[in-house]
Scaffold this active site. Sequence first.
Site, PDB file in Angstrom:
ATOM      1  N   LYS A 142       1.734  50.499  29.054  1.00  0.00           N
ATOM      2  CA  LYS A 142       2.281  49.669  28.746  1.00  0.00           C
ATOM      3  C   LYS A 142       2.472  49.454  28.140  1.00  0.00           C
ATOM      4  CE  LYS A 142      -0.700  47.354  32.439  1.00  0.00           C
ATOM      5  NZ  LYS A 142      -1.162  46.504  33.322  1.00  0.00           N
ATOM      6  N   GLU A 184     -14.328  47.918  26.347  1.00  0.00           N
ATOM      7  CA  GLU A 184     -13.647  48.178  27.476  1.00  0.00           C
ATOM      8  C   GLU A 184     -14.141  49.900  27.469  1.00  0.00           C
ATOM      9  OE1 GLU A 184     -10.954  46.749  28.516  1.00  0.00           O
ATOM     10  OE2 GLU A 184     -10.788  46.027  27.206  1.00  0.00           O
ATOM     11  N   LYS A 226      -9.358  56.633  32.000  1.00  0.00           N
ATOM     12  CA  LYS A 226      -8.017  55.461  32.628  1.00  0.00           C
ATOM     13  C   LYS A 226      -6.952  56.496  32.679  1.00  0.00           C
ATOM     14  CE  LYS A 226      -5.214  52.220  30.534  1.00  0.00           C
ATOM     15  NZ  LYS A 226      -4.591  51.091  29.580  1.00  0.00           N
ATOM     16  N   GLU A 236       0.295  49.272  38.542  1.00  0.00           N
ATOM     17  CA  GLU A 236      -0.219  49.062  38.915  1.00  0.00           C
ATOM     18  C   GLU A 236      -0.687  48.429  40.233  1.00  0.00           C
ATOM     19  OE1 GLU A 236      -1.980  46.238  35.947  1.00  0.00           O
ATOM     20  OE2 GLU A 236      -2.970  44.651  37.355  1.00  0.00           O
ATOM     21  N   ASN A 244      -9.137  46.028  35.389  1.00  0.00           N
ATOM     22  CA  ASN A 244      -9.022  44.571  34.740  1.00  0.00           C
ATOM     23  C   ASN A 244     -10.885  44.364  35.463  1.00  0.00           C
ATOM     24  OD1 ASN A 244      -6.963  44.056  33.629  1.00  0.00           O
ATOM     25  ND2 ASN A 244      -5.619  44.173  36.032  1.00  0.00           N
ATOM     26  N   HIS A 247     -12.154  40.778  33.438  1.00  0.00           N
ATOM     27  CA  HIS A 247     -10.628  40.819  32.295  1.00  0.00           C
ATOM     28  C   HIS A 247     -10.853  39.014  33.312  1.00  0.00           C
ATOM     29  CE1 HIS A 247     -10.520  44.530  30.623  1.00  0.00           C
ATOM     30  NE2 HIS A 247     -10.300  43.732  29.907  1.00  0.00           N
ATOM     31  N   HIS A 251     -10.493  36.735  30.302  1.00  0.00           N
ATOM     32  CA  HIS A 251      -9.279  36.512  29.915  1.00  0.00           C
ATOM     33  C   HIS A 251      -9.962  34.288  30.570  1.00  0.00           C
ATOM     34  CE1 HIS A 251      -6.505  39.354  30.925  1.00  0.00           C
ATOM     35  NE2 HIS A 251      -6.455  39.907  29.696  1.00  0.00           N
TER      36      HIS A 251
HETATM   37  N1  LIG Z   1      -0.749  48.455  26.383  1.00  0.00           N
HETATM   38  C1  LIG Z   1      -1.952  47.703  26.655  1.00  0.00           C
HETATM   39  O1  LIG Z   1      -2.831  49.140  27.933  1.00  0.00           O
HETATM   40  C2  LIG Z   1      -3.414  47.312  27.003  1.00  0.00           C
HETATM   41  C3  LIG Z   1      -4.295  46.917  27.114  1.00  0.00           C
HETATM   42  C4  LIG Z   1      -5.795  46.660  26.259  1.00  0.00           C
HETATM   43  C5  LIG Z   1      -5.183  45.908  25.286  1.00  0.00           C
HETATM   44  N2  LIG Z   1      -3.606  45.710  24.701  1.00  0.00           N
HETATM   45  C6  LIG Z   1      -3.366  44.619  23.637  1.00  0.00           C
HETATM   46  O2  LIG Z   1      -3.934  45.381  22.580  1.00  0.00           O
HETATM   47  C7  LIG Z   1      -4.059  44.053  21.377  1.00  0.00           C
HETATM   48  C8  LIG Z   1      -5.808  44.247  20.543  1.00  0.00           C
HETATM   49  O3  LIG Z   1      -5.477  45.309  19.953  1.00  0.00           O
HETATM   50  P1  LIG Z   1      -6.916  45.376  19.074  1.00  0.00           P
HETATM   51  O4  LIG Z   1      -7.661  44.961  19.245  1.00  0.00           O
HETATM   52  O5  LIG Z   1      -6.663  46.865  18.390  1.00  0.00           O
HETATM   53  O6  LIG Z   1      -6.100  44.582  17.798  1.00  0.00           O
HETATM   54  P2  LIG Z   1      -5.377  44.900  16.286  1.00  0.00           P
HETATM   55  O7  LIG Z   1      -4.347  45.395  17.102  1.00  0.00           O
HETATM   56  O8  LIG Z   1      -4.716  43.344  16.063  1.00  0.00           O
HETATM   57  O9  LIG Z   1      -6.076  45.338  15.626  1.00  0.00           O
HETATM   58  C9  LIG Z   1      -7.659  44.815  15.060  1.00  0.00           C
HETATM   59  C10 LIG Z   1      -7.576  44.867  13.471  1.00  0.00           C
HETATM   60  O10 LIG Z   1      -8.195  46.180  13.439  1.00  0.00           O
HETATM   61  C11 LIG Z   1      -7.085  46.204  12.020  1.00  0.00           C
HETATM   62  N3  LIG Z   1      -7.334  47.439  11.793  1.00  0.00           N
HETATM   63  C12 LIG Z   1      -6.614  48.561  12.991  1.00  0.00           C
HETATM   64  N4  LIG Z   1      -6.882  49.571  12.376  1.00  0.00           N
HETATM   65  C13 LIG Z   1      -7.974  49.746  11.328  1.00  0.00           C
HETATM   66  C14 LIG Z   1      -8.922  50.358  10.652  1.00  0.00           C
HETATM   67  N5  LIG Z   1      -8.850  52.427  10.780  1.00  0.00           N
HETATM   68  N6  LIG Z   1      -9.130  50.049   9.750  1.00  0.00           N
HETATM   69  C15 LIG Z   1     -10.061  48.940   9.401  1.00  0.00           C
HETATM   70  N7  LIG Z   1      -8.768  48.474  10.262  1.00  0.00           N
HETATM   71  C16 LIG Z   1      -8.388  48.098  11.293  1.00  0.00           C
HETATM   72  C17 LIG Z   1      -6.062  45.753  12.321  1.00  0.00           C
HETATM   73  O11 LIG Z   1      -5.221  45.904  10.773  1.00  0.00           O
HETATM   74  C18 LIG Z   1      -6.426  43.789  12.667  1.00  0.00           C
HETATM   75  O12 LIG Z   1      -6.974  43.388  11.312  1.00  0.00           O
HETATM   76  C19 LIG Z   1      -3.684  42.650  22.631  1.00  0.00           C
HETATM   77  O13 LIG Z   1      -2.169  41.839  21.623  1.00  0.00           O
HETATM   78  C20 LIG Z   1      -3.767  43.452  23.479  1.00  0.00           C
HETATM   79  O14 LIG Z   1      -3.237  42.786  24.576  1.00  0.00           O
HETATM   80  C21 LIG Z   1      -2.793  45.966  25.050  1.00  0.00           C
HETATM   81 ZN   LIG Z   2      -9.249  44.824  28.434  1.00  0.00          ZN
END
Ligand SMILES: NC(=O)c1ccc[n+]([C@@H]2O[C@H](COP(=O)([O-])OP(=O)(O)OC[C@H]3O[C@@H](n4cnc5c(N)ncnc54)[C@H](O)[C@@H]3O)[C@@H](O)[C@H]2O)c1
Ligand SMILES: [Zn+2]
Length: 367
Positions: A142, A184, A226, A236, A244, A247, A251
């Site tokens: 996704k 998660e 997953k 899905e 979910n 979720h 959400h």
């Molecule tokens: N495609 C999918 O199936 C799916 C599933 C769940 C979530 N998502 C999406 O994922 C996003 C959230 O992802 P996230 O939680 O990774 O957030 P993010 O990408 O914002 O990362 C979180 C923070 O961590 C920092 N960071 C990343 N790696 C680091 C590292 N190794 N060391 C230090 N800092 C680091 C980033 O700069 C950021 O500030 C949302 O947009 C959500 O919609 C997508």
């Molecule tokens: Zn999630």
Amino acid sequence: MQTIRVDTPSAKYGVIAGSGLLETLAPRIERVVGRLPRRVFVLTSAPIWALWGDCMQQSFQDAPVVLFLEPGEKHKTLASVEKLARQMAQAGGDRGSLLIAFGGGIVGDVGGFLAAIYMRGIPCVQVPTTLLAQVDSSVGGKTGVNLPEGKNLVGSFHHPLAVFADISVLGTLPERELRAGLMESVKAGIIRDRTLVRFMEEHADEVLGRDPKALEKVIAASIRMKAGVVNQDERENGLRMILNLGHTVGHALEQATGYKTLLHGEAVGWGMVAALYLARQRGTISKAQLERLENLIHLYGPLPPLKLRLSKVVAATGGDKKNVGGVRRFVLPVGIGDAGIVEDVTAAELEAATKYLLARAGEKTAS
Ligand SMILES: NC(=O)c1ccc[n+]([C@@H]2O[C@H](COP(=O)([O-])OP(=O)(O)OC[C@H]3O[C@@H](n4cnc5c(N)ncnc54)[C@H](O)[C@@H]3O)[C@@H](O)[C@H]2O)c1
Ligand SMILES: [Zn+2]
């Protein structure tokens, strides 16, 4: 090091989880794609590149072209995608180019979507750097971006050629991000893997202390769960919905707090508390199981306290009116390690479950 296979009608690839993958990234990618193409792009964000860029680049004979996405959900937009696509075109990106998404879930979602539509689709490799991205967003294909009207409203399915989840990069991840991502994994255990639940209960100190062996175990088990679900239901239509758990209300909590107070995983943690309560009410879990699983959620907390009006949260679930087709869909745990989807949750049940979680989240404020 562990390799988990994703095998769906539209894609087959490996997700590799282990320590020290970054240093050997180029030859690992070559093993999958053959020779690296003339143009390799890396999409990342500046803070991640500052920490890990040198390490990531070292195995490439020709330096990749590095593209930067500003950190933060507000940059997960079509405008960013257009800007990045133009940078790729200006740097000579063609249909044979490869894009490596190197960052958290935001970089992964934007990078995957960019790869899906640049010249009608180019290959991509996911190199997730947050725990959430490693166990969840990088696996399953996704991709997408947000609109002002809502999150992830524009996107596509575009599987990577491979995912390399290097546990070493988690060493610099802020504690709060680590804990939120682990929600998660807690979810993965509750819906499909009671061994993971037990492991996370018994080894919380090692996992939170980022012991590589313990982290690898949790991450690989979460990915396996997953991938297993995605392999059975890529688009899905059914089973994938169980991912979910937590979720629906999660959400709603994110929305009701304006996406400012809670990290996604924290919202899911509270959302799971509501789902557990509902499951208890319906008798699909016992009282002891409710307590055990709630304790597990808090073991990987602390979840931030909440002060929200019940009606606001219920409204944000869309649960004050019936959802499309007249169903109110909810994922409910069944014992530990199984879950089902129910479509007949009443307004009263939803309210009671939300009330329970808000009371719990309020207690946290008081303590
Ligand atoms: N495609 C999918 O199936 C799916 C599933 C769940 C979530 N998502 C999406 O994922 C996003 C959230 O992802 P996230 O939680 O990774 O957030 P993010 O990408 O914002 O990362 C979180 C923070 O961590 C920092 N960071 C990343 N790696 C680091 C590292 N190794 N060391 C230090 N800092 C680091 C980033 O700069 C950021 O500030 C949302 O947009 C959500 O919609 C997508
Ligand atoms: Zn999630």
